[in-house]
Design an enzyme around this catalytic site. Structure first.
Site, PDB file in Angstrom:
ATOM      1  N   GLU A 114      43.421  26.984  41.675  1.00  0.00           N
ATOM      2  CA  GLU A 114      42.230  26.631  40.910  1.00  0.00           C
ATOM      3  C   GLU A 114      42.542  26.209  39.483  1.00  0.00           C
ATOM      4  O   GLU A 114      41.985  25.231  38.983  1.00  0.00           O
ATOM      5  CB  GLU A 114      41.244  27.805  40.892  1.00  0.00           C
ATOM      6  CG  GLU A 114      40.416  27.968  42.165  1.00  0.00           C
ATOM      7  CD  GLU A 114      41.146  28.689  43.287  1.00  0.00           C
ATOM      8  OE1 GLU A 114      42.305  29.104  43.074  1.00  0.00           O
ATOM      9  OE2 GLU A 114      40.564  28.837  44.372  1.00  0.00           O
ATOM     10  N   HIS A 157      33.548  39.054  45.770  1.00  0.00           N
ATOM     11  CA  HIS A 157      32.976  37.818  46.302  1.00  0.00           C
ATOM     12  C   HIS A 157      31.465  37.721  46.073  1.00  0.00           C
ATOM     13  O   HIS A 157      30.796  36.940  46.735  1.00  0.00           O
ATOM     14  CB  HIS A 157      33.222  37.730  47.808  1.00  0.00           C
ATOM     15  CG  HIS A 157      34.581  37.227  48.196  1.00  0.00           C
ATOM     16  ND1 HIS A 157      35.721  37.952  48.013  1.00  0.00           N
ATOM     17  CD2 HIS A 157      34.981  36.068  48.769  1.00  0.00           C
ATOM     18  CE1 HIS A 157      36.759  37.271  48.465  1.00  0.00           C
ATOM     19  NE2 HIS A 157      36.339  36.127  48.921  1.00  0.00           N
TER      20      HIS A 157
HETATM   21  C1  LIG Z   1      41.497  32.195  44.286  1.00  0.00           C
HETATM   22  C2  LIG Z   1      40.875  32.003  45.613  1.00  0.00           C
HETATM   23  N1  LIG Z   1      40.645  30.752  46.047  1.00  0.00           N
HETATM   24  C3  LIG Z   1      40.110  30.539  47.252  1.00  0.00           C
HETATM   25  C4  LIG Z   1      39.782  31.596  48.052  1.00  0.00           C
HETATM   26  C5  LIG Z   1      39.174  31.345  49.427  1.00  0.00           C
HETATM   27  N2  LIG Z   1      40.162  31.648  50.444  1.00  0.00           N
HETATM   28  C6  LIG Z   1      40.206  32.874  51.011  1.00  0.00           C
HETATM   29  S1  LIG Z   1      41.478  33.019  52.044  1.00  0.00           S
HETATM   30  C7  LIG Z   1      42.012  31.451  51.809  1.00  0.00           C
HETATM   31  C8  LIG Z   1      43.232  30.979  52.533  1.00  0.00           C
HETATM   32  C9  LIG Z   1      44.448  31.790  52.210  1.00  0.00           C
HETATM   33  O1  LIG Z   1      45.486  31.551  53.112  1.00  0.00           O
HETATM   34  P1  LIG Z   1      46.838  32.367  53.068  1.00  0.00           P
HETATM   35  O2  LIG Z   1      47.130  32.792  51.680  1.00  0.00           O
HETATM   36  O3  LIG Z   1      47.862  31.555  53.747  1.00  0.00           O
HETATM   37  O4  LIG Z   1      46.550  33.703  53.884  1.00  0.00           O
HETATM   38  P2  LIG Z   1      46.055  33.885  55.374  1.00  0.00           P
HETATM   39  O5  LIG Z   1      44.553  33.757  55.349  1.00  0.00           O
HETATM   40  O6  LIG Z   1      46.737  32.855  56.192  1.00  0.00           O
HETATM   41  O7  LIG Z   1      46.433  35.280  55.762  1.00  0.00           O
HETATM   42  C10 LIG Z   1      41.167  30.815  50.893  1.00  0.00           C
HETATM   43  C11 LIG Z   1      41.301  29.420  50.478  1.00  0.00           C
HETATM   44  C12 LIG Z   1      39.999  32.893  47.552  1.00  0.00           C
HETATM   45  N3  LIG Z   1      39.678  33.988  48.260  1.00  0.00           N
HETATM   46  N4  LIG Z   1      40.559  33.072  46.343  1.00  0.00           N
END
Ligand SMILES: Cc1ncc(C[n+]2csc(CCOP(=O)(O)OP(=O)(O)O)c2C)c(N)n1
Lengths: 339, 326
Positions: free
Chosen positions: B60, B129
């Site tokens: 971000e 959230h």
């Molecule tokens: C700073 C932030 N940006 C966006 C999100 C929304 N979001 C939640 S999980 C996610 C994907 C994360 O993927 P990864 O780190 O690979 O973990 P996984 O879900 O595969 O375990 C996103 C974009 C968030 N929670 N926090």
């Protein structure tokens, strides 16, 4: 008496340090799997609210890494942490009750699926902001070093989280200060709907360790033994004051990112998902154990039955537990005033 | 008039502005190939291609800052944040760069960008959230803060925000995306800084915005059955704040309730009350009452969560209080 084949003897040899733990690992991996399936069901029934991110497919990562830790080591994770909480020893009752938002849950109903905490077990939380937990993990390591204990700290995050600023800032400092920290990238290939290759300039994420001058290791996350071996070495380094290790665990998530997206369809194909299921961590450990004559069909059934009973008990406990008292809305905002 | 969801109204605004001006582009997590985490950008990649609908990594601070840079040299970025909870990571670029560029450069360089996405609580998403941060941004000179409550407002305000030459924080409601409403067929803009009378009335003014507009209207309906005729003023834009609209209504009703989604302490409502007590003290027949979220992090448990949120019942109770009824 049957003569043991050389291959089998070799396997016995290399696996010797861990064989006596296989049974526990298998049970825990199956427990996590069945727990998650039940959580998915409970979510569909509206018993669990909010977001719910299942861990199915990644069980060997939690079990392989946490089994390498002492009870006084620290663990911190993101929102996909039910499996890690169970592997750490949080009871299936307290985790399920938390998913149900009940007063008996590990965070007393205030945290929910994404925010499981258990201070006594040094389980320092599920965190909902991508990458937010990475500096915290280094903080636990800092505290251990500050107090001159030989505790280590283990931080989990997804491969997509490795693109956020806190990853770089924290790894630089942790390496600079040689903190006793393990950084575990659970690389399941996708951050929500974005594949790693659309999000990272280099996709071999463990190579990023080179920019901090620390070891970066890649390991097969479907093989619990390999995960354990890799973690052991990183823990040894951390306890010996040799600093952090970045471990990239290659794994798969079988389900959608959360309960609100499908397992396959929009951003990954059914074929890709089916292929990933061919190397199921539970099946792999089972066949390893069968090879070593440690397990037969009856043994598998026995584990399944005990796990299913445990999960059913957890659900019943969660269903029958009370909601937090309405006055709890106002508690825990600040520390209690000393009397 | 077409009936559109709030989500589709926003989508239409994005599409129309991107068709009108090639310097407008959309950037953020999952906006392109996934069609948007909340599907606000559905179909835009297909229509405008990857040059103008840009997927980013989860970063971000980085991609918002890239938006600021692009805006400083003449593009008009729309940066989508998946939710405003995550925009906290970008707040340094928003506050220390975007909001200050024009001033620090003595007017030489502007920052015409929109940072948009859902804000506030949805259902049982827990403390990290479920946060309404409009008062944070409203506190910063140099930013405009816009919060539409209806599909028609969403479209008209987003189009104005995109054309505005300032950085605009455009906070949508996760709980509003599926809400339907009439949206004019012809092109229209709603000016930033103009409140809207969502329901005229003469006995009491309920000042609200975004997610509290619907409960305020519900409360007004209940109250009218009791013979209390409430006027509902939707601020629509937090900064600039439409003081004239607020004061005109106070002059008419002499009683005010301010309802907002966020926390009370140092919240938007506190600012509104400051305006009223300063400019219309003599016209008040009762102290102004505020309705807002409990000043605690949002609990996960659904009963506690419900108890934490401002709702129609609490708004109606506050109206009873300022009307000295029971
Ligand atoms: C700073 C932030 N940006 C966006 C999100 C929304 N979001 C939640 S999980 C996610 C994907 C994360 O993927 P990864 O780190 O690979 O973990 P996984 O879900 O595969 O375990 C996103 C974009 C968030 N929670 N926090």
């Amino acid at each position: 008496m049957a003569v043991e084949s050389p291959a089998r003897a070799r396997r016995r040899g290399t696996e010797a340090p861990y064989v006596d733990q296989y049974r526990d690992w298998l049970r825990m991996m199956i427990l996590i799997r069945r727990f998650e399936e039940k959580a998915g069901e409970a979510y569909s029934l509206g018993q669990i609210g909010g977001f719910c991110h299942l861990y199915i497919g990644q069980e060997a990562v939690a079990v392989g890494t946490i089994s390498a830790l002492r009870a006084d080591d620290y663990i911190v994770s993101a929102y996909r942490e039910h499996g890690q909480a169970l592997a750490r020893g949080l009871s299936s009752r307290s985790v399920m009750a938390e998913l149900f938002g009940k007063a008996t849950g590990c965070s007393h109903g205030k945290g929910g699926s994404m925010h499981l905490f258990d201070a006594a077990l040094h389980f320092m939380g599920g965190h909902g902001i991508v990458g937010g937990q990475i500096p915290l993990g280094a903080g636990f390591a800092f505290a251990a070093r500050y107090r001159n204990t030989d505790q280590v700290s283990l931080t989990y995050f997804g491969e997509a989280a490795a693109n956020i600023g806190s990853f770089h800032e924290t790894l630089n400092i942790a390496a600079l200060w040689r903190l006793p920290a393990l950084f575990i990238i659970e690389n399941n290939g996708y951050g929500m709907g974005t594949s790693l290759k659309r999000a990272a300039s280099i996709t071999d994420l463990h190579q990023r360790a080179a920019s901090y001058g620390i070891p970066g290791v890649e390991v097969d996350g479907q093989d619990v033994v390999a995960v354990r071996q890799t973690t052991d070495e990183a823990v040894r380094r951390a306890r010996a004051g040799e600093g952090p290790t970045l471990i990239e665990v290659k794994t798969f998530r079988y389900m959608g990112h959360s309960m609100s997206d499908a397992a396959s369809g929009t951003y990954r194909s059914k074929e890709e998902l089916d292929a990933s299921r061919q190397r199921d961590p539970i099946v792999l450990l089972e066949s390893r154990m069968r090879d070593l004559d440690m397990l037969d069909d009856a043994g598998v059934q026995e584990v399944e039955a005990s796990v299913v009973a445990e999960v059913a008990d957890a659900v019943k406990f969660a269903e029958e537990s009370p909601d937090p008292d309405p006055s709890e809305l106002w508690t825990n905002v600040y520390a209690p005033e000393p009397h | 008039m077409a009936t559109l969801t709030y989500r589709d109204a926003l989508n239409a605004a994005l599409r129309e502005e991107m068709q009108r001006d090639d310097s407008v582009f959309l950037m953020g997590e999952e906006v392109a190939e996934y069609d948007g985490a909340y599907k606000v950008s559905r179909g835009l990649l297909r229509e405008f291609g990857p040059r103008r609908v840009v997927d980013t990594p989860i970063a971000e601070l980085g991609f918002t800052g890239i938006g600021v840079g692009a805006a400083m040299v003449g593009l008009r970025p729309i940066v989508e944040v998946m939710t405003f909870n995550f925009a906290l990571l970008a707040i340094d670029q928003i506050v220390n760069a975007a909001a200050k560029i024009r001033y620090m450069s003595g007017g030489q360089i502007g920052c015409p960008m929109v940072v948009r996405g859902p804000g506030g609580a949805a259902l049982q998403l827990g403390a990290q959230h479920s946060q309404a941060f409009e008062s944070w941004y409203a506190h910063i000179p140099g930013l405009k803060v816009v919060m539409p409550a209806t599909p028609a407002d969403a479209k008209g305000l987003l189009k104005s925000a995109i054309r505005d030459d300032n950085p605009v924080i455009f906070i949508e409601g996760e709980m509003l995306y599926n809400q339907k409403g009439d949206v004019p067929d012809e092109e229209y803009l709603i000016p930033l800084g103009k409140a809207d009378i969502k329901r005229p009335g003469k006995d009491v003014t309920i000042i609200c915005h975004s997610k509290t507009v619907a409960p305020a209207l519900n409360a007004a309906k209940t109250l009218s059955d009791e013979g209390i005729d409430a006027e509902v003023i939707d601020l629509r834009t937090i900064t600039p704040l439409d003081q004239d609209a607020i004061l005109a209504s106070v002059a008419k009703t002499n009683r005010v309730v301010v309802a907002e989604e966020g926390w009370g302490f140092a919240g938007v409502g506190a600012q509104v009350v400051d305006v009223i007590q300063r400019e219309a003290f003599d016209q008040l027949d009762a102290p102004v009452i505020r309705v807002h979220q409990a000043d605690v992090p949002m609990p996960y448990n659904k009963h506690l969560e419900k108890a934490a949120k401002a709702d129609a019942t609490r708004i109606a109770a506050a109206v009873h209080q300022v009307c000295y009824r029971n």
